[in-house]
Design a protein around this motif. Structure first.
Motif, short mmCIF file in Angstrom:
data_model
loop_
_atom_site.label_atom_id
_atom_site.label_comp_id
_atom_site.label_asym_id
_atom_site.label_seq_id
_atom_site.Cartn_x
_atom_site.Cartn_y
_atom_site.Cartn_z
N UNK A 39 0.84 -1.20 0.00
CA UNK A 39 0.00 0.00 0.00
C UNK A 39 0.87 1.25 0.00
N UNK A 40 0.20 2.36 -0.36
CA UNK A 40 0.82 3.68 -0.27
C UNK A 40 -0.06 4.52 0.65
N UNK A 41 0.54 5.10 1.66
CA UNK A 41 -0.21 5.89 2.62
C UNK A 41 0.00 7.37 2.37
N UNK A 42 -1.11 8.11 2.36
CA UNK A 42 -1.06 9.55 2.15
C UNK A 42 -1.74 10.23 3.33
N UNK A 43 -1.06 11.21 3.92
CA UNK A 43 -1.61 11.98 5.03
C UNK A 43 -2.14 13.31 4.54
N UNK A 44 -3.33 13.65 4.99
CA UNK A 44 -4.03 14.86 4.50
C UNK A 44 -3.24 16.12 4.84
N UNK A 45 -3.26 17.05 3.87
CA UNK A 45 -2.71 18.38 4.14
C UNK A 45 -3.68 19.40 3.53
N UNK A 46 -3.94 20.46 4.28
CA UNK A 46 -4.91 21.46 3.83
C UNK A 46 -4.31 22.41 2.81
#
Length: 443
Positions: free
Chosen positions: A436-443
């Motif tokens: 998997x590839x994990x992406x963390x939210x950024x505003x």
């Protein structure tokens, strides 16, 4: 970029089944292109609502797929009970000037009307050979949500969202659109339940979906819905039976009534799938697999196990028992002919959905699950590299990189069957693994 390239680039896969890459499916030429709008699994509500909300886009995507395979006929299969959707589709087909190519055919409300091979016969009169696929009889089948994604791909939009029905013994039943990679628990909580200690969750429909062992997963392009039931519900107990438990029960109790065979959808199409023979073989199994190859014809619709058997035994599990052993030995079923005809009793042995729902103990939960405008905004998503048939996607980003929603983050492995994957939110890549590839939210 032609349509097939656009579909490949957008990462479109079968949205209602195993997740076969759509660009590979449309690489064939076929006489018929068929759209599966049957949605035969009880309680699931995605396809019927998408066809009502996005008829033009779905019809256009379906027509594009038909032109891509040089089809002569394009047929949408939908259950007769959805009369308003049928009327809408026919009206929009006429308005779009496609009536000479696309038509709607009505299906009976039986299970499993959405089985690919059952659908082929109902819409074309043809029977897919044993262990075969629809292209063997000149047919290509796509799901209605897949048709919508084909249209979006033609507009340059990759697959980053998924429609999910949440149903069962819950305060709120709804269908919702969520980003691919959303934590499943966040979606489940839309049901109005926060503590799942006393609940079990079926991933998919109540017939074919497995009971989830862990609620810590993430939404993939293949997810269709979740059925939430108390752990004490009989359906949960039945679906939680292990292969070894099933083997012991089968050996002790089967009386060879052959109801599992007489109601088997594939047997009724003329195939040699005979679950009662696999029950008998399991009872007297000495290690010799001769004659058990027909277990590979089982489509795992679960009708034999959850409806047909009067003793509540596990014929499907007997099929799986032999399938597993044959896979280990590299044994493949060899059919003896290529032309098949349905058995004469087929019209009288189809199982009405209402009877099935009652037998499953789901009558009280067979309620609408209306499309909701509610959104889930995850802080972290995990995009699986293995959410399709074929080789996993190869990551094209590294930890720390910033990605935008819709950006490709995984490509098809060279010279392999597979599908691309895309970020469904904008953010920073926080983890990259082979899985998997994990992406963390950024505003």
């Amino acid at each position: 970029m032609n349509l097939i390239e656009q579909i490949r680039n957008a990462g479109v896969i079968g949205a209602g089944g195993a997740g076969f890459p759509t660009h590979a499916k449309l690489a064939s030429e076929a006489e018929y292109i068929l759209m599966n709008g049957a949605e035969c699994e009880p309680l699931l509500r995605v396809d019927q609502q998408l066809m009502a909300l996005y008829p033009d886009e779905i019809i256009k995507g379906f027509e594009m797929a038909g032109r891509a395979v040089n089809a002569q006929h394009a047929i949408i299969g939908i259950k007769k009970k959805h009369d308003k959707v049928i009327a809408l589709l026919r009206e929009r087909i006429q308005a779009l000037g496609l009536a000479d190519f696309v038509e709607v055919k009505e299906l009976a409300d039986v299970y499993p009307a959405g089985d690919e091979q059952v659908l082929v016969h109902e819409l074309t009169g043809r029977v897919v050979p044993e262990a075969g696929i629809p292209i063997a009889v000149g047919c290509v089948v796509v799901n209605s949500e897949t048709a919508l994604n084909i249209y979006k791909a033609s507009q340059g939009q990759p697959v980053t969202e998924k429609y999910i029905t949440i149903a069962g013994d819950v305060p709120r039943r709804l269908t919702v659109k969520v980003p691919v990679g959303t934590p499943i628990i966040d979606v489940l909580k839309l049901s109005g339940i926060d503590d799942f200690t006393d609940y079990a969750v079926i991933d998919g429909g109540p017939m074919m979906g497995p009971v989830m062992k862990d609620l810590g997963g993430y939404i993939s392009k293949k997810n269709k819905g979740f059925i939430i039931l108390p752990k004490r519900h009989p359906l949960i107990a039945k679906k939680s039976t292990t292969l070894e438990q099933a083997r012991k029960v089968n050996k002790a109790t089967c009386e060879q009534c052959r109801m599992c065979t007489d109601l088997c959808p594939r047997y009724l199409l003329g195939h040699n799938m005979q679950p009662h023979k696999m029950m008998r073989a399991q009872n007297y199994f000495t290690g010799d697999l001769t004659g058990t190859e027909l277990a590979q014809l089982c489509c795992q619709c679960n009708l034999c196990e959850l409806f047909s058997c009067p003793a509540g035994l596990h014929p499907k599990m007997a099929n799986l028992f032999f399938k597993g052993l044959q896979q280990q030995e590299g044994i493949r079923y060899q059919r003896e002919k290529d032309v098949f005809e349905p058995r004469s009793m087929r019209p009288y042995r189809q199982v009405p959905s209402k009877r099935l729902i009652a037998r499953l103990g789901l009558h009280d939960f067979d309620q609408p699950a209306p499309m909701s405008e509610e959104t889930v905004t995850p802080n972290v998503i995990r995009i699986s590299t293995r959410q399709h048939v074929g080789a996993p996607a190869v990551p094209t980003v590294s930890v720390g990189a910033h990605v935008e929603a819709g950006q490709k983050i995984g490509e098809i492995a060279q010279d392999k069957l597979g599908a691309a994957i895309h970020a469904s939110i904008s953010g920073s890549v926080s983890e990259v693994t082979p899985y998997y590839i994990e992406v963390s939210f950024s505003s």
